[in-house]
Motif scaffolding. Structure first.
Motif, PDB file in Angstrom:
ATOM      1  N   GLY A 388       0.803  -1.214   0.000  1.00 52.72           N
ATOM      2  CA  GLY A 388       0.000   0.000   0.000  1.00 52.72           C
ATOM      3  C   GLY A 388       0.834   1.262   0.000  1.00 52.72           C
ATOM      4  O   GLY A 388       0.350   2.335  -0.341  1.00 52.72           O
ATOM      5  N   SER A 389       2.119   1.150   0.380  1.00 55.13           N
ATOM      6  CA  SER A 389       3.014   2.295   0.343  1.00 55.13           C
ATOM      7  C   SER A 389       3.755   2.325  -0.988  1.00 55.13           C
ATOM      8  O   SER A 389       3.666   1.396  -1.787  1.00 55.13           O
ATOM      9  N   THR A 407       2.588   5.443   9.151  1.00 56.50           N
ATOM     10  CA  THR A 407       3.836   6.173   9.331  1.00 56.50           C
ATOM     11  C   THR A 407       4.926   5.164   9.624  1.00 56.50           C
ATOM     12  O   THR A 407       4.701   3.954   9.598  1.00 56.50           O
ATOM     13  N   GLY A 408       6.124   5.655   9.893  1.00 59.53           N
ATOM     14  CA  GLY A 408       7.252   4.776  10.163  1.00 59.53           C
ATOM     15  C   GLY A 408       8.164   4.686   8.959  1.00 59.53           C
ATOM     16  O   GLY A 408       7.812   5.064   7.837  1.00 59.53           O
ATOM     17  N   THR A 409       9.381   4.179   9.188  1.00 60.18           N
ATOM     18  CA  THR A 409      10.368   4.073   8.119  1.00 60.18           C
ATOM     19  C   THR A 409       9.840   3.277   6.940  1.00 60.18           C
ATOM     20  O   THR A 409      10.033   3.627   5.769  1.00 60.18           O
ATOM     21  N   TYR A 410       9.117   2.198   7.238  1.00 63.75           N
ATOM     22  CA  TYR A 410       8.569   1.335   6.179  1.00 63.75           C
ATOM     23  C   TYR A 410       7.033   1.369   6.142  1.00 63.75           C
ATOM     24  O   TYR A 410       6.398   0.471   5.614  1.00 63.75           O
ATOM     25  N   CYS A 411       6.446   2.431   6.755  1.00 63.36           N
ATOM     26  CA  CYS A 411       4.985   2.581   6.793  1.00 63.36           C
ATOM     27  C   CYS A 411       4.342   1.431   7.539  1.00 63.36           C
ATOM     28  O   CYS A 411       3.235   0.985   7.220  1.00 63.36           O
ATOM     29  N   GLU A 412       5.053   0.959   8.550  1.00 62.74           N
ATOM     30  CA  GLU A 412       4.578  -0.215   9.293  1.00 62.74           C
ATOM     31  C   GLU A 412       3.727   0.149  10.514  1.00 62.74           C
ATOM     32  O   GLU A 412       3.149  -0.734  11.151  1.00 62.74           O
ATOM     33  N   GLN A 413       3.620   1.457  10.831  1.00 62.58           N
ATOM     34  CA  GLN A 413       2.878   1.882  12.017  1.00 62.58           C
ATOM     35  C   GLN A 413       1.582   2.577  11.627  1.00 62.58           C
ATOM     36  O   GLN A 413       1.552   3.344  10.664  1.00 62.58           O
ATOM     37  N   GLY A 414       0.544   2.315  12.364  1.00 63.56           N
ATOM     38  CA  GLY A 414      -0.734   2.959  12.107  1.00 63.56           C
ATOM     39  C   GLY A 414      -0.762   4.372  12.690  1.00 63.56           C
ATOM     40  O   GLY A 414      -0.017   4.683  13.602  1.00 63.56           O
TER      41      GLY A 414
END
Length: 414
Positions: A388-389, A407-414
Motif C-alpha cells: 500500500g506504500s 507512518t514509520g520508516t517502512y509505513c509499518e505503524q498505524g
C-alpha cells in the motif's frame, strides 16, 4: 470559452437559490478512495482545499473486489493492497509485460518477468524480437521450453488419408537423454476431448523406442519398436496403414505390424499435420492414446507421404513442402546464440529459432544491460515498504512514501 474551476468529489456546494430552481440535489453517499485525472493520482485528503461532512470510510475496499487478473485483495481498517499473481503488476494487478507487445512478425509474446518479455518466433523468423528472416531447409525442434510451449510446424490437412497412407522420414536427436523420454514427432487427428473414439495418427519417442499409434474410432492400435541404436547419427522411419492393418519399420529393425480393434476401417481426421510438437500443447488436448508430454528435440527432415500405392511420395503442405505456420523452429546445426551477446554475466538461451538472455540477479533487459532498481519486484533483497506504500529509489537506498493513516520508516505503524 470554457473555464474549468475546482473539481468537486461527492457533492457541489450550492446556494439556496439553486435549490429553489432545481429542486433537491442529492450528493454522493459512499466511499471514494483512488482518484486519478489524466493518469495522475490525486491524494483525496492531502490535496483537498476544503470539504464538509466527510468521514473516514469504514467499508472494506476488498468488498468491491478491486484486483484484476486473479489478484488477491487484503485489507485492514485503513489500508488495502492487491497481491498479484506472477507476471502481473500495478496497484490493481492491471499491467502485464506483454500489454505493449514488443515482438514482431506474429511472434508469441511471453512475459519472462514483470519487466521483460521473450518473443517465441514464428516459422522463418529468429532473433530477440523475431525480426531476422532465416531460411529453413532442415527444421530443428527444441522440445518443450521453460514457458510450456513446444516448437512445431503445422502443415495443411493431408488429403485422402482415410483408407491408406505411408510415411517416410529421418530424424537426428539433440541428445540421448531427454530427447528419448516422452517426445511427440508428429500428430494429426481430431482435437481430443478425452474420448476413446477420437480418430488420430501419432508418432513419438518413449523410453528410447519409437511408438506409432492410430485410432479409427473403435480403439487404439500401437506398435513399439526395439530400442534405438544410439550409435547411429540419423534414424530412418517407414510406417503405414491399409484399412485396419498398420506397420512400422525403424532403421534396420524388422518390420512390425498391428491390426486395430473393432470394425471401423477409416481414419477421419480434420486437423492440420503437426510436426515436432503441437500448437496449443498440453497432452490433455490430444486424443486418448500415448499422449506424449513433450515436443521433439532435434532435427526432422525428408518427411514424405503418399495416400495411394499408385502415387509417388511427396512432402506435406500446400504448396508442397511449405508449412502453414510454426513456432520456435530453427535451421538444423545453426545456433541463433552465435549472433547474440548477453552482457553482465547473462546466459544466452535458445529454443529453436527463439533466443533470449537469462540475466543474473540485479540485471534485466533484452541483453542484460539494465540494472534492477532497489524498488522493483525483481530486486534481491526486496524492499521493505509495506503493501500500500510507495517505494522511491534514492542514490543510496530508498524511502517509503506512506499512504494516509500510516507512518514509520517502512509505513509499518498505524
Amino acid at each position: 470559452q470554457v473555464t474549468f474551476g475546482s473539481i468537486f468529489l461527492g457533492n457541489v456546494p450550492v446556494h439556496e437559490e439553486v435549490h429553489r430552481c432545481a429542486g433537491q440535489i442529492y450528493g454522493y453517499k459512499g466511499c471514494i478512495r483512488d482518484f486519478q485525472v489524466n493518469h495522475k493520482e490525486l491524494f483525496i485528503i492531502d490535496e483537498a482545499l476544503e470539504g464538509r461532512n466527510v468521514e473516514n470510510c469504514n467499508v472494506p475496499i476488498c468488498d468491491y473486489h478491486p484486483c484484476h487478473n486473479g489478484g488477491t485483495c487484503t485489507s485492514d481498517e485503513e489500508n488495502w493492497y492487491c497481491e498479484c499473481p506472477k507476471l502481473y503488476t500495478g496497484k490493481l494487478c492491471q499491467f502485464a509485460t506483454c500489454d505493449e507487445n514488443p515482438c514482431g512478425n506474429g511472434a508469441t509474446c511471453f512475459p519472462k518477468s514483470r519487466r521483460d518479455a521473450v518473443c517465441l518466433c514464428p516459422y522463418g523468423r529468429s532473433g530477440i524480437l523475431c525480426s531476422d528472416a532465416i531460411n529453413i531447409t532442415q527444421p530443428s525442434f527444441s522440445g518443450t521450453d521453460v514457458f510450456g510451449y513446444t516448437s512445431f510446424l503445422a502443415y495443411s490437412t493431408i488429403p485422402n488419408i482415410t483408407s491408406y497412407y505411408e510415411f517416410h522420414l529421418k530424424f537426428q536427436l539433440a541428445n540421448h537423454h531427454s530427447a528419448l523420454q516422452d517426445n511427440l514427432i508428429f500428430f494429426t487427428g481430431q482435437k481430443g476431448q478425452g474420448l476413446n473414439g477420437d480418430d488420430f495418427l501419432e508418432l513419438g519417442l518413449r523410453n528410447g523406442r519409437v511408438v506409432y499409434s492410430y485410432n479409427l474410432g473403435s480403439g487404439t492400435a500401437t506398435i513399439i519398436s526395439k530400442p534405438l541404436d544410439l550409435t547411429l547419427g540419423v534414424h530412418v522411419i517407414h510406417l503405414g496403414r491399409n484399412l485396419q492393418k498398420g506397420w512400422l519399420k525403424v532403421d534396420d529393425q524388422k518390420n512390425k505390424t498391428v491390426t486395430s480393434p473393432g470394425r471401423l476401417v477409416g481414419l477421419n481426421v480434420f486437423s492440420q499435420f503437426y510436426l515436432g510438437g503441437y500448437r496449443e500443447y498440453t497432452p490433455e488436448l490430444l486424443p486418448k492414446g500415448p499422449r506424449f508430454k513433450n515436443g521433439f528435440q532435434g532435427c526432422i527432415f525428408e518427411v514424405l507421404v503418399r495416400t495411394s500405392l499408385n502415387q509417388g511420395f511427396k512432402s506435406p503442405g500446400t504448396p508442397e513442402g511449405h508449412p502453414s505456420s510454426g513456432r520456435s523452429v530453427g535451421q538444423c546445426k545453426d545456433s541463433p546464440c552465435s549472433l547474440i551477446k548477453c552482457r553482465n554475466g547473462g546466459k544466452c538461451i535458445e529454443t529453436g529459432s527463439t533466443v533470449y538472455c537469462d540475466c543474473l540477479t540485479g540485471w534485466k533487459g533484452a541483453f542484460c544491460t539494465e540494472t534492477v532498481s532497489v524498488c522493483e519486484p525483481e530486486h534481491d533483497p526486496p524492499h521493505l515498504c509495506q503493501q500500500g506504500s510507495t517505494c522511491v529509489p534514492l542514490p543510496n537506498g530508498y524511502i517509503c512514501h506512506c499512504p494516509l493513516g500510516t507512518t514509520g520508516t517502512y509505513c509499518e505503524q498505524g
